[in-house]
Motif scaffolding. Structure first.
Motif, PDB file in Angstrom:
ATOM      1  N   PRO A  87     -23.570  52.007 -37.749  1.00  0.00           N
ATOM      2  CA  PRO A  87     -23.410  53.374 -38.226  1.00  0.00           C
ATOM      3  C   PRO A  87     -24.120  54.364 -37.320  1.00  0.00           C
ATOM      4  O   PRO A  87     -25.146  54.054 -36.722  1.00  0.00           O
ATOM      5  CB  PRO A  87     -24.065  53.339 -39.611  1.00  0.00           C
ATOM      6  CG  PRO A  87     -24.985  52.169 -39.561  1.00  0.00           C
ATOM      7  CD  PRO A  87     -24.376  51.187 -38.632  1.00  0.00           C
ATOM      8  N   ALA A  88     -23.544  55.528 -37.245  1.00  0.00           N
ATOM      9  CA  ALA A  88     -24.183  56.592 -36.474  1.00  0.00           C
ATOM     10  C   ALA A  88     -25.452  57.023 -37.198  1.00  0.00           C
ATOM     11  O   ALA A  88     -25.588  56.819 -38.404  1.00  0.00           O
ATOM     12  CB  ALA A  88     -23.229  57.775 -36.342  1.00  0.00           C
ATOM     13  N   PRO A  89     -26.376  57.602 -36.489  1.00  0.00           N
ATOM     14  CA  PRO A  89     -27.635  57.978 -37.114  1.00  0.00           C
ATOM     15  C   PRO A  89     -27.481  59.054 -38.180  1.00  0.00           C
ATOM     16  O   PRO A  89     -28.370  59.260 -38.972  1.00  0.00           O
ATOM     17  CB  PRO A  89     -28.469  58.489 -35.942  1.00  0.00           C
ATOM     18  CG  PRO A  89     -27.504  58.761 -34.842  1.00  0.00           C
ATOM     19  CD  PRO A  89     -26.380  57.833 -35.050  1.00  0.00           C
ATOM     20  N   SER A  90     -26.397  59.729 -38.164  1.00  0.00           N
ATOM     21  CA  SER A  90     -26.173  60.715 -39.200  1.00  0.00           C
ATOM     22  C   SER A  90     -24.679  60.943 -39.297  1.00  0.00           C
ATOM     23  O   SER A  90     -23.936  60.596 -38.388  1.00  0.00           O
ATOM     24  CB  SER A  90     -26.865  62.028 -38.847  1.00  0.00           C
ATOM     25  OG  SER A  90     -26.246  62.585 -37.730  1.00  0.00           O
ATOM     26  N   PRO A  91     -24.239  61.512 -40.389  1.00  0.00           N
ATOM     27  CA  PRO A  91     -22.807  61.747 -40.500  1.00  0.00           C
ATOM     28  C   PRO A  91     -22.327  62.644 -39.375  1.00  0.00           C
ATOM     29  O   PRO A  91     -22.958  63.648 -39.070  1.00  0.00           O
ATOM     30  CB  PRO A  91     -22.668  62.451 -41.857  1.00  0.00           C
ATOM     31  CG  PRO A  91     -23.932  62.171 -42.579  1.00  0.00           C
ATOM     32  CD  PRO A  91     -24.976  61.965 -41.551  1.00  0.00           C
ATOM     33  N   SER A  92     -21.249  62.254 -38.774  1.00  0.00           N
ATOM     34  CA  SER A  92     -20.703  63.105 -37.724  1.00  0.00           C
ATOM     35  C   SER A  92     -19.195  63.000 -37.776  1.00  0.00           C
ATOM     36  O   SER A  92     -18.648  61.960 -38.098  1.00  0.00           O
ATOM     37  CB  SER A  92     -21.202  62.671 -36.341  1.00  0.00           C
ATOM     38  OG  SER A  92     -20.777  61.373 -36.080  1.00  0.00           O
ATOM     39  N   ALA A 251     -24.068  67.256 -34.231  1.00  0.00           N
ATOM     40  CA  ALA A 251     -24.069  66.825 -35.631  1.00  0.00           C
ATOM     41  C   ALA A 251     -25.131  65.770 -35.905  1.00  0.00           C
ATOM     42  O   ALA A 251     -25.489  65.530 -37.058  1.00  0.00           O
ATOM     43  CB  ALA A 251     -22.681  66.302 -36.009  1.00  0.00           C
ATOM     44  N   THR A 252     -25.626  65.124 -34.866  1.00  0.00           N
ATOM     45  CA  THR A 252     -26.664  64.105 -35.061  1.00  0.00           C
ATOM     46  C   THR A 252     -28.072  64.689 -34.960  1.00  0.00           C
ATOM     47  O   THR A 252     -29.048  63.984 -35.212  1.00  0.00           O
ATOM     48  CB  THR A 252     -26.544  62.982 -34.013  1.00  0.00           C
ATOM     49  OG1 THR A 252     -26.925  63.500 -32.727  1.00  0.00           O
ATOM     50  CG2 THR A 252     -25.134  62.420 -33.948  1.00  0.00           C
ATOM     51  N   VAL A 253     -28.169  65.937 -34.568  1.00  0.00           N
ATOM     52  CA  VAL A 253     -29.500  66.532 -34.352  1.00  0.00           C
ATOM     53  C   VAL A 253     -30.184  66.784 -35.695  1.00  0.00           C
ATOM     54  O   VAL A 253     -29.577  67.327 -36.625  1.00  0.00           O
ATOM     55  CB  VAL A 253     -29.384  67.857 -33.560  1.00  0.00           C
ATOM     56  CG1 VAL A 253     -30.735  68.564 -33.515  1.00  0.00           C
ATOM     57  CG2 VAL A 253     -28.872  67.590 -32.154  1.00  0.00           C
ATOM     58  N   ARG A 254     -31.420  66.381 -35.799  1.00  0.00           N
ATOM     59  CA  ARG A 254     -32.249  66.695 -36.961  1.00  0.00           C
ATOM     60  C   ARG A 254     -33.459  67.463 -36.462  1.00  0.00           C
ATOM     61  O   ARG A 254     -34.160  67.001 -35.558  1.00  0.00           O
ATOM     62  CB  ARG A 254     -32.686  65.408 -37.676  1.00  0.00           C
ATOM     63  CG  ARG A 254     -31.525  64.642 -38.298  1.00  0.00           C
ATOM     64  CD  ARG A 254     -30.902  65.451 -39.452  1.00  0.00           C
ATOM     65  NE  ARG A 254     -29.665  64.843 -39.937  1.00  0.00           N
ATOM     66  CZ  ARG A 254     -28.445  65.196 -39.537  1.00  0.00           C
ATOM     67  NH1 ARG A 254     -28.284  66.141 -38.621  1.00  0.00           N
ATOM     68  NH2 ARG A 254     -27.385  64.626 -40.039  1.00  0.00           N
ATOM     69  N   LEU A 255     -33.676  68.608 -37.041  1.00  0.00           N
ATOM     70  CA  LEU A 255     -34.757  69.480 -36.585  1.00  0.00           C
ATOM     71  C   LEU A 255     -36.005  69.248 -37.431  1.00  0.00           C
ATOM     72  O   LEU A 255     -35.952  69.327 -38.670  1.00  0.00           O
ATOM     73  CB  LEU A 255     -34.304  70.948 -36.678  1.00  0.00           C
ATOM     74  CG  LEU A 255     -33.007  71.273 -35.930  1.00  0.00           C
ATOM     75  CD1 LEU A 255     -32.579  72.721 -36.195  1.00  0.00           C
ATOM     76  CD2 LEU A 255     -33.184  71.057 -34.424  1.00  0.00           C
ATOM     77  N   HIS A 256     -37.104  68.962 -36.762  1.00  0.00           N
ATOM     78  CA  HIS A 256     -38.385  68.745 -37.442  1.00  0.00           C
ATOM     79  C   HIS A 256     -39.460  69.585 -36.755  1.00  0.00           C
ATOM     80  O   HIS A 256     -40.339  69.043 -36.063  1.00  0.00           O
ATOM     81  CB  HIS A 256     -38.777  67.261 -37.380  1.00  0.00           C
ATOM     82  CG  HIS A 256     -37.747  66.344 -37.974  1.00  0.00           C
ATOM     83  ND1 HIS A 256     -37.499  66.273 -39.323  1.00  0.00           N
ATOM     84  CD2 HIS A 256     -36.881  65.480 -37.386  1.00  0.00           C
ATOM     85  CE1 HIS A 256     -36.538  65.391 -39.557  1.00  0.00           C
ATOM     86  NE2 HIS A 256     -36.138  64.899 -38.398  1.00  0.00           N
ATOM     87  N   PRO A 257     -39.381  70.886 -36.900  1.00  0.00           N
ATOM     88  CA  PRO A 257     -40.333  71.732 -36.179  1.00  0.00           C
ATOM     89  C   PRO A 257     -41.787  71.429 -36.544  1.00  0.00           C
ATOM     90  O   PRO A 257     -42.692  71.678 -35.735  1.00  0.00           O
ATOM     91  CB  PRO A 257     -39.930  73.157 -36.602  1.00  0.00           C
ATOM     92  CG  PRO A 257     -39.071  73.006 -37.797  1.00  0.00           C
ATOM     93  CD  PRO A 257     -38.414  71.675 -37.687  1.00  0.00           C
TER      94      PRO A 257
END
Lengths: 273, 185
Positions: A87-92, A251-257
């Motif tokens: 599976p991809a790391p996140s829905p895309s 779409a796979t980017v997750r932002l964790h500032p």
């Protein structure tokens, strides 16, 4: 004897026709303009690959590559296989497995790996076989994000490839609005080889609306977004660039500032707003 | 052959050195851009953009011995941008270059020249670039690939399809009965 020239000769002769000298305004314009165009400065050159790799390490890498290729091949050829690499790391968004893919200039590899930036506060999916070179220092000032900047995370298949991602982030200075920061960043585009962005459009990254812009026509896409007081710049350089694939990457980017590291306190206020 | 000392000095911010580099390369750059874009104004813009980019990014060039190839790459990218910008506007403003050919070669008839011109304009910018680098500069495919940062197979494919399209255009006019074989790339 009347011998026809070959097609290649005709083509070469035809190309020979035409101007050999540049109009003088070109050089005059360049000479007049360069004093006002700042050069990019390179502080540290970070090698793409480790310069020393012993024979065993090379063999190990080669073996892993062969196994990976074989596994991918089996996964593709196996009846009923729907996706390579798990599976991809996140829905895309992806095309249905049985429907023909939309015309694309390159084969779109699955984004089966995940890179988590140690400095910039985000994660992103990338294809198996690519390598990630993490930034070694924070991005201290708003500027372009070149391939060899020490503040850039760089992901790509190999050092000779014209295909790679560069990503960096920086905390917005106090009082800077999201719109002002994006506008300021995009203003740097005029210094890039391809000049002013040809087109911009909204893009959503991890639920946050940013800007997608196109620099070198079809070979450079860039997304700019601000999340909780932190500006992110994500570049894909690729010839030709595939916008569909870039959107899949985004779409796979997750932002964790909150996980970002800022060494200079003057640039980054300690807490997010 | 460009003076490597000039490249090094320009990379360090020496504007005079860069101006001399630009002077040494501008004719060649413009000639290439003109042949890709088939338009003097756009060729001029592309050449300027390439030189601006070269000045700005020169410090990031890791292998200064490759300056000239890198410059060609910037130029070709600038040509892509110009060609695509042109394409967006061409529906509204139909501008046809009417540059007269300089010093016509007796080996090419006027009709052949017209057919080639017409067919060349139907090629993609990427195909045009490969054709010009190969047939005008004489670059082998490996050098084209290295210059443009594309796989050799891609360069070969672009050249193959572009050449086939150009040949077909000439053959359709029955102007080249029994074309001789292409040179191996």
């Amino acid at each position: 004897m009347n011998s026809r020239p070959s097609f290649d000769d005709l083509l070469s002769d035809w190309l020979e026709d035409g101007p050999a000298d540049a109009p003088s305004p070109i050089l005059e314009t360049v000479a007049a303009a360069i004093p006002s165009i700042p050069q990019r400065r390179v502080l540290v050159r970070v090698p793409w690959r480790f310069p020393i790799m012993n024979t065993y390490a090379k063999l190990a890498v080669a073996a892993v590559a062969v196994i990976a290729v074989g596994a991918i091949g089996l996964a593709i050829l196996r009846p009923g296989a729907s996706q390579v690499g798990g599976p991809a790391p996140s829905p895309s968004p992806s095309p249905g497995p049985s429907s023909p893919a939309a015309p694309s200039p390159i084969a779109i590899p699955p984004l089966s790996e995940v890179f988590t930036s140690p400095i910039h506060g985000y994660s992103v999916g990338y294809p198996a076989g690519w390598r990630a070179r993490a930034a070694t220092e924070p991005w201290r000032a708003l500027s372009v994000v070149p391939y060899d900047a020490p503040y850039a995370d760089v992901l790509g298949p190999d050092p000779q490839s014209a295909e790679y991602l560069t990503i960096a982030s920086v905390a917005l200075a106090q009082g800077t609005t999201v719109e002002a920061w994006i506008e300021e960043y995009l203003a740097f585009a005029r210094f890039k080889p391809c000049g002013t962005p040809l087109a911009t459009e909204p893009v959503t990254i991890d639920g946050v609306v940013g800007v997608l812009d196109v620099h070198c026509a079809a070979d450079h896409y860039e997304a700019v977004v601000v999340s909780r007081g932190r500006g992110y710049v994500i570049n894909l350089t690729q010839i030709p660039a595939d916008l569909k694939w870039f959107r899949q990457i985004l779409a796979t980017v997750r932002l964790h500032p909150e996980n970002a590291v800022d060494a200079a306190p003057s640039v980054a206020p300690s807490a997010s707003p | 052959m460009l003076d490597q000392d000039l490249v090094r000095r320009a990379s360090g911010g020496d504007q005079e050195a860069f101006t001399r580099l630009a002077a040494a390369t501008v004719d060649r750059l413009y000639a290439i851009a003109h042949r890709i874009l088939r338009d003097p104004d756009r060729a001029q813009d592309a050449t300027q953009q390439a030189l601006f980019g070269a000045w700005r990014d020169l410090p990031t060039l890791r292998d200064q011995d490759r300056f000239e190839a890198w410059l060609y790459r910037l130029l070709v990218h600038a040509c892509y941008a110009e060609a695509r910008a042109h394409r967006r506007h061409i529906a509204r403003i139909r501008v046809l270059s009417i540059d007269p050919p300089t010093a016509p070669d007796t080996a090419i008839s006027v009709a052949d020249r017209d057919e080639l011109e017409h067919a060349f304009r139907t090629l993609t910018p990427e195909q045009r670039a490969v054709v010009v680098l190969h047939h005008y500069l004489g670059f082998p495919l490996t050098e084209i690939a290295a210059t443009l940062g594309i796989p050799a197979g891609t360069a070969r494919s672009r050249l193959h399809y572009a050449t086939r399209q150009l040949r077909a255009a000439l053959e359709a006019g029955s102007r080249l009965p029994g074309l001789s074989k292409e040179r191996p790339a």
